[in-house]
Scaffold this motif. Sequence first.
Motif, PDB file in Angstrom:
ATOM      1  N   UNK A   3       0.837  -1.205   0.000  1.00  0.00           N
ATOM      2  CA  UNK A   3       0.000   0.000   0.000  1.00  0.00           C
ATOM      3  C   UNK A   3       0.871   1.253   0.000  1.00  0.00           C
ATOM      4  N   UNK A   4       2.177   1.081   0.269  1.00  0.00           N
ATOM      5  CA  UNK A   4       3.089   2.214   0.291  1.00  0.00           C
ATOM      6  C   UNK A   4       3.474   2.667  -1.118  1.00  0.00           C
ATOM      7  N   UNK A   5       3.277   1.824  -2.114  1.00  0.00           N
ATOM      8  CA  UNK A   5       3.615   2.213  -3.477  1.00  0.00           C
ATOM      9  C   UNK A   5       2.710   3.356  -3.919  1.00  0.00           C
ATOM     10  N   UNK A   6       3.277   4.331  -4.644  1.00  0.00           N
ATOM     11  CA  UNK A   6       2.480   5.476  -5.095  1.00  0.00           C
ATOM     12  C   UNK A   6       1.334   5.052  -6.011  1.00  0.00           C
ATOM     13  N   UNK A   7       0.243   5.816  -5.939  1.00  0.00           N
ATOM     14  CA  UNK A   7      -0.927   5.556  -6.767  1.00  0.00           C
ATOM     15  C   UNK A   7      -0.878   6.438  -8.019  1.00  0.00           C
ATOM     16  N   UNK A   8      -0.974   5.795  -9.186  1.00  0.00           N
ATOM     17  CA  UNK A   8      -0.984   6.479 -10.472  1.00  0.00           C
ATOM     18  C   UNK A   8      -2.379   6.319 -11.072  1.00  0.00           C
ATOM     19  N   UNK A   9      -2.959   7.429 -11.504  1.00  0.00           N
ATOM     20  CA  UNK A   9      -4.259   7.405 -12.158  1.00  0.00           C
ATOM     21  C   UNK A   9      -4.047   7.569 -13.657  1.00  0.00           C
ATOM     22  N   UNK A  10      -4.467   6.567 -14.422  1.00  0.00           N
ATOM     23  CA  UNK A  10      -4.384   6.605 -15.875  1.00  0.00           C
ATOM     24  C   UNK A  10      -5.761   6.995 -16.405  1.00  0.00           C
ATOM     25  N   UNK A  11      -5.811   8.098 -17.147  1.00  0.00           N
ATOM     26  CA  UNK A  11      -7.068   8.586 -17.737  1.00  0.00           C
ATOM     27  C   UNK A  11      -6.893   8.523 -19.252  1.00  0.00           C
ATOM     28  N   UNK A  12      -7.498   7.505 -19.848  1.00  0.00           N
ATOM     29  CA  UNK A  12      -7.314   7.242 -21.277  1.00  0.00           C
ATOM     30  C   UNK A  12      -8.582   6.616 -21.827  1.00  0.00           C
ATOM     31  N   UNK A  13      -9.191   7.244 -22.859  1.00  0.00           N
ATOM     32  CA  UNK A  13     -10.445   6.721 -23.393  1.00  0.00           C
ATOM     33  C   UNK A  13     -10.247   5.529 -24.326  1.00  0.00           C
ATOM     34  N   UNK A  14      -9.061   5.310 -24.833  1.00  0.00           N
ATOM     35  CA  UNK A  14      -8.779   4.112 -25.635  1.00  0.00           C
ATOM     36  C   UNK A  14      -8.444   2.976 -24.670  1.00  0.00           C
ATOM     37  N   UNK A  15      -9.398   2.072 -24.499  1.00  0.00           N
ATOM     38  CA  UNK A  15      -9.264   1.028 -23.469  1.00  0.00           C
ATOM     39  C   UNK A  15      -8.017   0.164 -23.625  1.00  0.00           C
ATOM     40  N   UNK A  16      -7.665  -0.212 -24.849  1.00  0.00           N
ATOM     41  CA  UNK A  16      -6.469  -1.028 -25.062  1.00  0.00           C
ATOM     42  C   UNK A  16      -5.216  -0.297 -24.614  1.00  0.00           C
ATOM     43  N   UNK A  17      -5.155   0.976 -24.905  1.00  0.00           N
ATOM     44  CA  UNK A  17      -4.009   1.777 -24.504  1.00  0.00           C
ATOM     45  C   UNK A  17      -3.968   1.943 -22.989  1.00  0.00           C
ATOM     46  N   UNK A  18      -5.117   2.162 -22.379  1.00  0.00           N
ATOM     47  CA  UNK A  18      -5.190   2.273 -20.922  1.00  0.00           C
ATOM     48  C   UNK A  18      -4.698   0.983 -20.258  1.00  0.00           C
ATOM     49  N   UNK A  19      -5.102  -0.155 -20.795  1.00  0.00           N
ATOM     50  CA  UNK A  19      -4.654  -1.441 -20.252  1.00  0.00           C
ATOM     51  C   UNK A  19      -3.147  -1.625 -20.434  1.00  0.00           C
ATOM     52  N   UNK A  20      -2.628  -1.203 -21.561  1.00  0.00           N
ATOM     53  CA  UNK A  20      -1.195  -1.308 -21.810  1.00  0.00           C
ATOM     54  C   UNK A  20      -0.415  -0.462 -20.805  1.00  0.00           C
ATOM     55  N   UNK A  21      -0.810   0.781 -20.611  1.00  0.00           N
ATOM     56  CA  UNK A  21      -0.142   1.649 -19.638  1.00  0.00           C
ATOM     57  C   UNK A  21      -0.212   1.041 -18.242  1.00  0.00           C
TER      58      UNK A  21
END
Length: 194
Positions: A3-21
Amino acid sequence: MSEENPLVLVVEDERDLAELYTTWLAESYRVRTVNDGRAALDALEDEVRVVLLDRRMPDLSGDEVLDALRERGLDCRVAMVTAVEPDTGVLEMGFDDYLVKPVSREELTRTVSNLLVRDEYDEGVRRLFSLASKKALLESERNRKELEGSEKYQQLLDDIERLRDELDDKLARLSETDDLTRVYQDIARDDGEE
């Protein structure tokens, strides 16, 4: 994953690209992914340390999400990850870094890492890094003659110089660390150093 790892929010409307990131980042960070601007606003909270934000989304643009994020006063770093070619209008935007698609795994992970390092410094130093990133971005995407004729670009150079003067002592102390070296490249390039 801790839980100590930083939280990154990925905001991407292309679902495949969001999953890749998400796949690329999940080894080192906690990652939350949303596929539109409204969901991004709902997902923004104090725990989010980095936001990777697409500019063109159908319901609410990345620019609007960025404005809302800054209006809320959330203390997180934001990188625009987009196919939108930058122009001098980006100088007025409140992002910390800007990546033009397509991005590589190395580029994306390095950007998140650098943003987290920047987050450790005070606002003045973070502002200088942000301005230097914008300068490097414009210089890589626009021709020199166009930039030299731009009042906004000249104001950017003046702002960088002013901030450098204000932060000179602090930067001298910080330049001894490896972390600073990683995120200081754009500023050093401005001085003609490699």
